[in-house]
Design an enzyme around this catalytic site. Sequence first.
Site, PDB file in Angstrom:
ATOM      1  N   ASP A 143       0.195  -5.063  10.229  1.00 34.16           N
ATOM      2  CA  ASP A 143      -0.967  -5.272  11.101  1.00 34.16           C
ATOM      3  C   ASP A 143      -1.295  -6.731  11.406  1.00 34.16           C
ATOM      4  OD1 ASP A 143      -2.239  -6.171   8.734  1.00 34.16           O
ATOM      5  OD2 ASP A 143      -3.185  -4.216   8.381  1.00 34.16           O
TER       6      ASP A 143
ATOM      7  N   HIS B 275       7.781  -4.816   5.906  1.00 34.27           N
ATOM      8  CA  HIS B 275       7.963  -3.652   6.781  1.00 34.27           C
ATOM      9  C   HIS B 275       7.828  -3.989   8.264  1.00 34.27           C
ATOM     10  CE1 HIS B 275       7.010  -0.754   3.175  1.00 34.27           C
ATOM     11  NE2 HIS B 275       8.207  -1.303   3.106  1.00 34.27           N
TER      12      HIS B 275
ATOM     13  N   THR C  26      -2.325  -0.510  -2.544  1.00 32.53           N
ATOM     14  CA  THR C  26      -1.062   0.190  -2.252  1.00 32.53           C
ATOM     15  C   THR C  26      -0.890   1.366  -3.204  1.00 32.53           C
ATOM     16  OG1 THR C  26       1.347   0.016  -2.052  1.00 32.53           O
ATOM     17  CG2 THR C  26       0.310  -1.412  -3.679  1.00 32.53           C
TER      18      THR C  26
ATOM     19  N   ASN D 199      -7.766  -1.251  -6.637  1.00 29.53           N
ATOM     20  CA  ASN D 199      -7.593   0.006  -5.907  1.00 29.53           C
ATOM     21  C   ASN D 199      -8.709   0.939  -6.363  1.00 29.53           C
ATOM     22  OD1 ASN D 199      -6.552   2.544  -4.805  1.00 29.53           O
ATOM     23  ND2 ASN D 199      -4.539   1.570  -4.775  1.00 29.53           N
TER      24      ASN D 199
ATOM     25  N   GLU E  47      -8.524   3.997  -6.388  1.00 29.05           N
ATOM     26  CA  GLU E  47      -7.861   5.142  -7.030  1.00 29.05           C
ATOM     27  C   GLU E  47      -6.707   4.641  -7.890  1.00 29.05           C
ATOM     28  OE1 GLU E  47      -8.988   8.134  -6.341  1.00 29.05           O
ATOM     29  OE2 GLU E  47     -10.180   7.624  -4.548  1.00 29.05           O
TER      30      GLU E  47
HETATM   31  N1  APR Z   1      -9.501  -0.996  -0.971  1.00 25.35           N
HETATM   32  C1  APR Z   1      -8.373  -0.982  -1.718  1.00 25.35           C
HETATM   33  N2  APR Z   1      -7.516   0.037  -1.747  1.00 25.35           N
HETATM   34  C2  APR Z   1      -7.792   1.100  -0.986  1.00 25.35           C
HETATM   35  C3  APR Z   1      -8.949   1.188  -0.180  1.00 25.35           C
HETATM   36  C4  APR Z   1      -9.833   0.070  -0.196  1.00 25.35           C
HETATM   37  N3  APR Z   1     -10.961   0.026   0.530  1.00 25.35           N
HETATM   38  N4  APR Z   1      -8.929   2.376   0.458  1.00 25.35           N
HETATM   39  C5  APR Z   1      -7.827   3.016   0.060  1.00 25.35           C
HETATM   40  N5  APR Z   1      -7.127   2.259  -0.811  1.00 25.35           N
HETATM   41  C6  APR Z   1      -5.852   2.556  -1.486  1.00 25.35           C
HETATM   42  C7  APR Z   1      -5.558   4.014  -1.706  1.00 25.35           C
HETATM   43  O1  APR Z   1      -6.164   4.471  -2.904  1.00 25.35           O
HETATM   44  C8  APR Z   1      -4.033   4.020  -1.781  1.00 25.35           C
HETATM   45  O2  APR Z   1      -3.587   3.795  -3.104  1.00 25.35           O
HETATM   46  O3  APR Z   1      -4.824   2.091  -0.660  1.00 25.35           O
HETATM   47  C9  APR Z   1      -3.627   2.810  -0.930  1.00 25.35           C
HETATM   48  C10 APR Z   1      -2.977   3.169   0.382  1.00 25.35           C
HETATM   49  O4  APR Z   1      -1.758   3.802   0.144  1.00 25.35           O
HETATM   50  P1  APR Z   1      -0.733   4.166   1.299  1.00 25.35           P
HETATM   51  O5  APR Z   1      -1.461   4.819   2.413  1.00 25.35           O
HETATM   52  O6  APR Z   1       0.358   4.911   0.646  1.00 25.35           O
HETATM   53  O7  APR Z   1      -0.268   2.744   1.842  1.00 25.35           O
HETATM   54  P2  APR Z   1       0.904   1.804   1.305  1.00 25.35           P
HETATM   55  O8  APR Z   1       0.978   1.804  -0.179  1.00 25.35           O
HETATM   56  O9  APR Z   1       0.731   0.511   1.989  1.00 25.35           O
HETATM   57  O10 APR Z   1       2.198   2.518   1.892  1.00 25.35           O
HETATM   58  C11 APR Z   1       3.433   1.915   1.744  1.00 25.35           C
HETATM   59  O11 APR Z   1       4.468   3.496   3.220  1.00 25.35           O
HETATM   60  O12 APR Z   1       4.289   4.695   5.225  1.00 25.35           O
HETATM   61  C12 APR Z   1       4.846   3.617   4.594  1.00 25.35           C
HETATM   62  O13 APR Z   1       5.703   1.724   5.618  1.00 25.35           O
HETATM   63  C13 APR Z   1       4.496   2.353   5.290  1.00 25.35           C
HETATM   64  O14 APR Z   1       3.998   0.191   4.371  1.00 25.35           O
HETATM   65  C14 APR Z   1       3.746   1.567   4.242  1.00 25.35           C
HETATM   66  C15 APR Z   1       4.288   2.131   2.950  1.00 25.35           C
END
Ligand code: APR
Length: 251
Positions: free
Chosen positions: A101, A116, A192, A217, A219
Amino acid sequence: MMEEAAKLLARSRFAIAFTGAGISAESGVPTFRGGSGLWKKYRPEELATPEAFRKDPNLVWEFYRWRMKLIMRARPNRAHRALAELERMGIVKAVITQNVDDLHREAGSQNVIELHGNIFRVRCTSCGYTEDLKRSGRLNEFLKEKGLPRCPECGSLLRPDVVWFGEPLPREALEEAFRLAERADVVLVIGTSGVVYPAAYIPQIVKETGGRVIEINPEESGITPIADVFLRYPAGEAMERLMERIGRMVE
Ligand code: APR
Ligand code: ZN
């Protein structure tokens, strides 16, 4: 916990950050997994693949144009800004991100490694043509066009310059990220799920080479089992609290 994390960062020799979709959630960018990740009835895993693009490039481009519009309007939040500030303070040496982004750079981070790709870049599926639509000033025009985008050099189909499921990561970015992880004595992991490889090796490498892992995080994630300090907060709030403490420690 917050105090411990602030201490680790303030005393670090070579700290890095490793970020995922969660750091941009408070900027209004939907994450991939969990509640808000759906677009229409599709899961991102069904759209962000080479197979999906071969089968239905219109559908995949519709999804990416939607994401580009959404991300275009998104502004960096206080967590992105805090990482840029930590870099200016000399504490954070690099931000390794899985996000496409561009919000880390918008916030002022200089040393950003994009594992990515970047959603504002397109590349040709046949020749070597690439274009950064934000920098070329063609983003608005591109988003208004209907139908499939074509390469201005050879007429072949253009695709987003992002890494899809099952595709290799950009080699230089990955090597640089691994080098940084081997050097780092602290990694600050933010937002993440830590389940997508090879990106998820980054905090593991830091841990295995004797460094500390701080995780932010709301979660638990795939990283939580190796976290030395787990801050169970949304990114913005956690970073604000951390920055107050670090500010007091280094003045
Ligand atoms: N602050 C911090 N963390 C948060 C928040 C917040 N406000 N809201 C949600 N989260 C956390 C969630 O609990 C989750 O663990 O962010 C994480 C998002 O996870 P994903 O959606 O799996 O994103 P990511 O880990 O970046 O995915 C990795 O997967 O689809 C592919 O290429 C894509 O780069 C991406 C990769
Ligand atoms: Zn081309």
